[in-house]
Design an enzyme around this catalytic site. Structure first.
Site, PDB file in Angstrom:
ATOM      1  N   LYS A  38       0.833  -1.207   0.000  1.00 21.89           N
ATOM      2  CA  LYS A  38       0.000   0.000   0.000  1.00 21.89           C
ATOM      3  C   LYS A  38       0.868   1.258   0.000  1.00 21.89           C
ATOM      4  CE  LYS A  38      -3.796  -2.421   2.190  1.00 21.89           C
ATOM      5  NZ  LYS A  38      -4.518  -2.680   3.445  1.00 21.89           N
ATOM      6  N   HIS A  52       0.221  -7.055  17.841  1.00 22.45           N
ATOM      7  CA  HIS A  52      -0.736  -8.166  17.919  1.00 22.45           C
ATOM      8  C   HIS A  52      -1.580  -7.977  19.169  1.00 22.45           C
ATOM      9  CE1 HIS A  52       3.150  -9.612  16.342  1.00 22.45           C
ATOM     10  NE2 HIS A  52       2.431 -10.278  15.471  1.00 22.45           N
TER      11      HIS A  52
END
Length: 116
Positions: A54, A103
């Site tokens: 991206k 995470h």
């Protein structure tokens, strides 16, 4: 100057399920040094690769094998790029890549800032 940014979020259980259904997926998405990582780290690595694509404004002929996520001695993640990926960065005027991976709650997130 910021040339590009990218962010990606990966559902860890969904990635595991996809790799269980399609065993060849693991070898297609990850390079040798990444293959031995635990599932949460694989999810973070995949998110990092997606975020970099991206920041690069699209894949532009790159494969997942052109991008490797490595850990510095401090444990901080960074990228090791193939010649093709390095050339793409150069075309975009990118000199430095910053990567953060996190995470939590069954999700892995990666954020990339491409600086030129």
């Amino acid at each position: 100057m910021i040339v590009g940014i990218g962010v990606d979020v990966v559902d860890i259980a969904r990635l595991e399920s996809a790799m269980d259904r399609t065993p060849s997926m693991r070898a297609r998405l990850f390079v040798g040094s990444e293959l031995g990582l635990q599932l949460t780290s694989l999810a973070g690595t995949y998110a990092a690769k997606e975020a970099l694509v991206k920041a690069f404004k699209g894949p532009a002929g790159l494969s997942w094998q052109d991008i490797e996520v490595v850990r510095e001695a401090s444990g901080a993640p960074s990228f090791e790029l193939s010649d093709r990926a390095s050339q793409r960065a150069k075309e975009l005027g990118i000199e430095t890549l910053h990567l953060s991976i996190s995470h939590d709650g069954g999700m892995a997130t990666a954020f990339v800032v491409a600086e030129g």
